[in-house]
Design a protein around this motif. Sequence first.
Motif, PDB file in Angstrom:
ATOM      1  N   ILE A 114       0.843  -1.205   0.000  1.00 14.97           N
ATOM      2  CA  ILE A 114       0.000   0.000   0.000  1.00 14.97           C
ATOM      3  C   ILE A 114       0.871   1.246   0.000  1.00 14.97           C
ATOM      4  CG2 ILE A 114      -1.747   1.292   1.311  1.00 14.97           C
ATOM      5  CD1 ILE A 114      -2.569  -1.426   2.559  1.00 14.97           C
ATOM      6  N   ASP A 115       0.502   2.173  -0.860  1.00  9.77           N
ATOM      7  CA  ASP A 115       1.104   3.511  -0.880  1.00  9.77           C
ATOM      8  C   ASP A 115       0.059   4.474  -0.311  1.00  9.77           C
ATOM      9  OD1 ASP A 115       2.145   6.000  -1.404  1.00  9.77           O
ATOM     10  OD2 ASP A 115       2.294   5.738  -3.584  1.00  9.77           O
ATOM     11  N   PRO A 116       0.256   4.986   0.912  1.00  9.33           N
ATOM     12  CA  PRO A 116      -0.779   5.837   1.518  1.00  9.33           C
ATOM     13  C   PRO A 116      -0.889   7.221   0.889  1.00  9.33           C
ATOM     14  CG  PRO A 116       1.113   5.669   2.969  1.00  9.33           C
ATOM     15  CD  PRO A 116       1.359   4.698   1.842  1.00  9.33           C
ATOM     16  N   ARG A 117       0.147   7.691   0.231  1.00  9.21           N
ATOM     17  CA  ARG A 117       0.117   8.942  -0.534  1.00  9.21           C
ATOM     18  C   ARG A 117      -0.041  10.195   0.310  1.00  9.21           C
ATOM     19  NH1 ARG A 117      -4.818   8.189  -3.554  1.00  9.21           N
ATOM     20  NH2 ARG A 117      -4.373  10.245  -4.391  1.00  9.21           N
ATOM     21  N   GLN A 118      -0.413  10.067   1.568  1.00  9.68           N
ATOM     22  CA  GLN A 118      -0.569  11.221   2.460  1.00  9.68           C
ATOM     23  C   GLN A 118      -0.466  10.743   3.894  1.00  9.68           C
ATOM     24  OE1 GLN A 118      -3.308  11.573   4.598  1.00  9.68           O
ATOM     25  NE2 GLN A 118      -4.721  10.030   3.828  1.00  9.68           N
ATOM     26  N   CYS A 119      -0.183  11.661   4.788  1.00  7.13           N
ATOM     27  CA  CYS A 119      -0.048  11.274   6.196  1.00  7.13           C
ATOM     28  C   CYS A 119      -0.893  12.159   7.103  1.00  7.13           C
ATOM     29  CB  CYS A 119       1.417  11.324   6.615  1.00  7.13           C
ATOM     30  SG  CYS A 119       2.233  12.905   6.326  1.00  7.13           S
ATOM     31  N   THR A 120      -1.898  12.802   6.513  1.00  6.87           N
ATOM     32  CA  THR A 120      -2.779  13.672   7.283  1.00  6.87           C
ATOM     33  C   THR A 120      -3.830  12.881   8.043  1.00  6.87           C
ATOM     34  OG1 THR A 120      -2.477  15.496   5.747  1.00  6.87           O
ATOM     35  CG2 THR A 120      -4.476  15.531   7.088  1.00  6.87           C
ATOM     36  N   SER A 121      -4.344  11.847   7.392  1.00  4.13           N
ATOM     37  CA  SER A 121      -5.420  11.062   7.999  1.00  4.13           C
ATOM     38  C   SER A 121      -5.243   9.604   7.618  1.00  4.13           C
ATOM     39  CB  SER A 121      -6.785  11.574   7.517  1.00  4.13           C
ATOM     40  OG  SER A 121      -6.884  11.433   6.105  1.00  4.13           O
ATOM     41  N   LEU A 122      -5.973   8.751   8.304  1.00  4.01           N
ATOM     42  CA  LEU A 122      -5.935   7.324   8.011  1.00  4.01           C
ATOM     43  C   LEU A 122      -7.089   6.953   7.094  1.00  4.01           C
ATOM     44  CD1 LEU A 122      -5.151   5.911  11.581  1.00  4.01           C
ATOM     45  CD2 LEU A 122      -3.544   6.460   9.741  1.00  4.01           C
ATOM     46  N   ASP A 123      -6.842   6.039   6.186  1.00  5.06           N
ATOM     47  CA  ASP A 123      -7.888   5.528   5.308  1.00  5.06           C
ATOM     48  C   ASP A 123      -8.535   4.341   6.018  1.00  5.06           C
ATOM     49  OD1 ASP A 123      -9.426   4.326   3.320  1.00  5.06           O
ATOM     50  OD2 ASP A 123      -8.085   5.000   1.732  1.00  5.06           O
ATOM     51  N   SER A 124      -9.601   4.619   6.742  1.00  6.38           N
ATOM     52  CA  SER A 124     -10.218   3.573   7.565  1.00  6.38           C
ATOM     53  C   SER A 124     -10.782   2.443   6.715  1.00  6.38           C
ATOM     54  CB  SER A 124     -11.316   4.173   8.449  1.00  6.38           C
ATOM     55  OG  SER A 124     -12.304   4.816   7.662  1.00  6.38           O
ATOM     56  N   ASP A 125     -11.227   2.751   5.501  1.00  4.88           N
ATOM     57  CA  ASP A 125     -11.744   1.686   4.636  1.00  4.88           C
ATOM     58  C   ASP A 125     -10.660   0.652   4.346  1.00  4.88           C
ATOM     59  OD1 ASP A 125     -14.183   2.933   4.571  1.00  4.88           O
ATOM     60  OD2 ASP A 125     -13.893   3.829   2.580  1.00  4.88           O
ATOM     61  N   VAL A 126      -9.459   1.143   4.025  1.00  4.45           N
ATOM     62  CA  VAL A 126      -8.362   0.220   3.744  1.00  4.45           C
ATOM     63  C   VAL A 126      -7.965  -0.534   5.007  1.00  4.45           C
ATOM     64  CG1 VAL A 126      -5.932   0.061   3.068  1.00  4.45           C
ATOM     65  CG2 VAL A 126      -7.486   1.541   1.786  1.00  4.45           C
ATOM     66  N   LEU A 127      -7.849   0.174   6.125  1.00  9.14           N
ATOM     67  CA  LEU A 127      -7.445  -0.489   7.362  1.00  9.14           C
ATOM     68  C   LEU A 127      -8.457  -1.544   7.785  1.00  9.14           C
ATOM     69  CD1 LEU A 127      -6.049   2.535   9.413  1.00  9.14           C
ATOM     70  CD2 LEU A 127      -4.756   0.745   8.256  1.00  9.14           C
ATOM     71  N   GLU A 128      -9.733  -1.263   7.617  1.00 18.21           N
ATOM     72  CA  GLU A 128     -10.758  -2.253   7.967  1.00 18.21           C
ATOM     73  C   GLU A 128     -10.683  -3.457   7.039  1.00 18.21           C
ATOM     74  OE1 GLU A 128     -12.900  -2.551  10.513  1.00 18.21           O
ATOM     75  OE2 GLU A 128     -11.841  -0.830  11.387  1.00 18.21           O
ATOM     76  N   SER A 129     -10.390  -3.226   5.765  1.00 20.44           N
ATOM     77  CA  SER A 129     -10.323  -4.341   4.819  1.00 20.44           C
ATOM     78  C   SER A 129      -9.176  -5.295   5.140  1.00 20.44           C
ATOM     79  CB  SER A 129     -10.151  -3.807   3.392  1.00 20.44           C
ATOM     80  OG  SER A 129      -8.842  -3.286   3.181  1.00 20.44           O
ATOM     81  N   LEU A 130      -8.161  -4.792   5.832  1.00 19.57           N
ATOM     82  CA  LEU A 130      -7.004  -5.631   6.147  1.00 19.57           C
ATOM     83  C   LEU A 130      -7.286  -6.600   7.285  1.00 19.57           C
ATOM     84  CD1 LEU A 130      -4.111  -2.999   5.914  1.00 19.57           C
ATOM     85  CD2 LEU A 130      -4.897  -4.595   4.156  1.00 19.57           C
ATOM     86  N   ARG A 131      -8.389  -6.409   7.977  1.00 17.52           N
ATOM     87  CA  ARG A 131      -8.718  -7.334   9.071  1.00 17.52           C
ATOM     88  C   ARG A 131      -8.904  -8.757   8.547  1.00 17.52           C
ATOM     89  NH1 ARG A 131      -9.899  -4.804  13.858  1.00 17.52           N
ATOM     90  NH2 ARG A 131     -10.555  -2.604  13.782  1.00 17.52           N
ATOM     91  N   ASP A 132      -9.392  -8.883   7.340  1.00 22.63           N
ATOM     92  CA  ASP A 132      -9.657 -10.201   6.771  1.00 22.63           C
ATOM     93  C   ASP A 132      -8.416 -10.712   6.051  1.00 22.63           C
ATOM     94  OD1 ASP A 132     -12.365 -10.244   7.606  1.00 22.63           O
ATOM     95  OD2 ASP A 132     -12.884  -8.940   5.914  1.00 22.63           O
ATOM     96  N   GLY A 133      -7.822 -11.767   6.593  1.00 21.83           N
ATOM     97  CA  GLY A 133      -6.710 -12.420   5.911  1.00 21.83           C
ATOM     98  C   GLY A 133      -5.340 -11.854   6.198  1.00 21.83           C
ATOM     99  N   HIS A 134      -5.238 -10.865   7.069  1.00 24.45           N
ATOM    100  CA  HIS A 134      -3.928 -10.285   7.369  1.00 24.45           C
ATOM    101  C   HIS A 134      -3.656 -10.381   8.869  1.00 24.45           C
ATOM    102  CE1 HIS A 134      -4.888  -8.458   3.467  1.00 24.45           C
ATOM    103  NE2 HIS A 134      -3.570  -8.380   3.292  1.00 24.45           N
ATOM    104  N   GLN A 135      -2.580 -11.057   9.208  1.00 28.33           N
ATOM    105  CA  GLN A 135      -2.196 -11.159  10.610  1.00 28.33           C
ATOM    106  C   GLN A 135      -1.276 -10.010  11.038  1.00 28.33           C
ATOM    107  OE1 GLN A 135      -1.767 -14.299   8.578  1.00 28.33           O
ATOM    108  NE2 GLN A 135      -3.962 -14.269   9.044  1.00 28.33           N
ATOM    109  N   GLN A 136      -0.610  -9.426  10.058  1.00 32.54           N
ATOM    110  CA  GLN A 136       0.331  -8.357  10.367  1.00 32.54           C
ATOM    111  C   GLN A 136       0.125  -7.169   9.429  1.00 32.54           C
ATOM    112  OE1 GLN A 136       4.519  -9.278  10.885  1.00 32.54           O
ATOM    113  NE2 GLN A 136       4.043 -11.452  11.102  1.00 32.54           N
ATOM    114  N   VAL A 137       0.268  -5.979  10.006  1.00 24.67           N
ATOM    115  CA  VAL A 137       0.313  -4.743   9.230  1.00 24.67           C
ATOM    116  C   VAL A 137       1.645  -4.068   9.562  1.00 24.67           C
ATOM    117  CG1 VAL A 137      -0.695  -2.464   8.850  1.00 24.67           C
ATOM    118  CG2 VAL A 137      -2.182  -4.461   9.175  1.00 24.67           C
ATOM    119  N   ILE A 138       2.414  -3.796   8.546  1.00 23.50           N
ATOM    120  CA  ILE A 138       3.749  -3.214   8.706  1.00 23.50           C
ATOM    121  C   ILE A 138       3.723  -1.776   8.196  1.00 23.50           C
ATOM    122  CG2 ILE A 138       6.207  -3.492   8.204  1.00 23.50           C
ATOM    123  CD1 ILE A 138       4.830  -5.914   9.611  1.00 23.50           C
TER     124      ILE A 138
END
Length: 729
Positions: free
Chosen positions: A635-659
Amino acid sequence: MRNASGNGFDSSDSFAVSGAAERTARLHDIPPSITPSHGDDSHLLSRIASPADVKALAPNELAELCREIRTTLLAYGHQHGGHIGSNLGMVEATVALHRVFDSPRDRIVFDVSHQSYVHKILTGRAAAYLDPDRFSEVTGFTNPDESKHDQFVLGHTGTSISLACGLAKTRDMEGPNSGIGNVIAVIGDGSLSSGVAFEGLNNAAEQGGNLIIVFNDNEMSIAGDFGGMYGPLARLRASGGTAQPNLFNAFGLDYRYVEAGNDVSALVAAFEEVRDIDHPVVVHIHTLKGAGYDGEETHADRQTASASPVSFDSPTGVHPTDNVNHSEPCHSDHCNLSDHEPHEGQCEASHWQNPDAAIGKPDDPRKHYGKMAMAALEPRFAAEPGLVVISPATPGSNGITHEFRERAGAHYVDTGITESHAVAYAAGIARAGGTPVVATTASFFQRAYDQFFQEMSLNRSRVTVLDFLGGLSGSDNTHSGAYDVTMFSNIPGATMLVPTSARDYLADLAWATAPAGSADAPAGPVVIRVPGEAILTAERDATLLPVTGGQIADRPQSTSLPVSVSSASGGISAATVRGTVSVTAQRAGVRHMLDWRVNQTGSHVAIIGLGNAYPLAEQTAAALSDDYGITATVIDPRQCTSLDSDVLESLRDGHQQVITLEDGQLEGGWGEKVTAYYANHHVSDGSRNPRVLNFGAAKEFTDRVSLGELNERYGLTVEQVTEAITRCF
């Protein structure tokens, strides 16, 4: 910042190469070393280990010492590079200071302190300028850890008078037991235009007591001189210090003028006159920046304003030149030479000299992406009268070329070394409906922190900020940009974009500078972190982006950005950018500009690489695939002002780690916000709460540590990130 350099060779110089045909070679050949370790007493510099040794010289030896120092600086500049030009102009003044005053009891504070090379040579550190194996032993600025003769770590401008006032205040309060004698502030080379310098002058006049302010007037800043005070200063020079108005007298300060600022005897006499003075005094010295740079070429050969030949017969080692006293207003040095071609007088190239080893190398990221931004903005000037580029000095360092400035005319403003003013000025332009773009280095922007909050963000001013040299770098401890994300991304109302390609960079610039009233334009200020070394290297070698190869899907677009421009501006054109340069999201809405981009969909591990750390994300994903058969989400977040909650929520399924990977301060930075998101949005199904690992820099100052070494220190390498990921499975 500014730089220093030294005078050339005189026929009486023991290092001189005889013969007119060999004069040019004098500027390029490295003279024999004269380090003290060689034990050659025929050279004065070999006998200088402290200021006491300067005092021990006979009066007629001082000029020879100055010539030897210039020889050393010229050789050092070719081999190592640095702020050579301003130091060359300060040779005599620094020798005179140590001849007259008694450092460290007498406290000498060098403003910015890039003018302190000669001071270091005279205070026991000459070998660091004479011996290539020891060049890295000293910084480019004063540092008390190096010597008791250095008062402060200084790399920004305008503060010497304020610091000197503080030293003098304590001395006067404590009396003879303070251990402090005379207090001397050395300011100049453009730093007097800084607002804090005027605050210091104001305080000095009221405080009273012994305080000596040496104003090094070399008729230059980094580029040309800008500001209303330079006309009166020119008239002071022309009148021998008698003209009015005299801005120093206006503050209530005593004033002395020394025209012969490169005559060591005249300076010794002037400093002796003010030594132990009982009130504040300004000693205004007229020096020649880069004294000694010129060879036998004429100024016409060097594309300057006139064509008088340069002679080598000056008994002082300072060559006469007519590349000074330019017509008022002082808006240009009429010189457009590279960092490898500095010369005496009004020459922006003498601000910073690159070593000879850098000749022919491609532009660094600052110049590369700076030229690209200016090339994108320039075609809009005719149709957008309110579009203005603002540089608080340092234009050339950031790719704002001399040719661009000349063509831009009123669309370009150099405010001098005045970051706080530049940001507030931009807010005023924005309030009136204009489109300001403020461009300078990340560490310099720290000086305008309050203006970012108040004038810019609180007022929702449509200001675009180009943030150069953000993130980790091998810079000294005063110029590190490792703290820019923690600063800008936490200002309410400001949007910080962190592009990872030239395409996104130009699209971000187009959106941020969309004319007032444009549909879906940002409602407030936008900070664009200019891509750094890792991004530019990857753009030049797509194999460093093994997941995408540098080819990413176009985002929605409605128009194209005009980027073609004549080669005079640096050759940046549409062909420079891979693919179509789109004004992405100029009318697609703020929400789209803040969406994160998923460049590869996988499972088990999601790697989010911010800005300059994004290539590491792709490289780590490739290693996980090759070595462990894991297809990671990238993932390229492209900005650091806010979090993309849609993307973060989608990672709950099938991802044990977020780096998370970032090349800036980890504590208080961006990655910790991702950790906090999952901690604060914990779900009952434990399998849907991924573990977050943050990688970034420690909260520390680093000094001239290579980027590769910093990445190793902070675990920002493929091997270290991969090991941490697999260890957790």
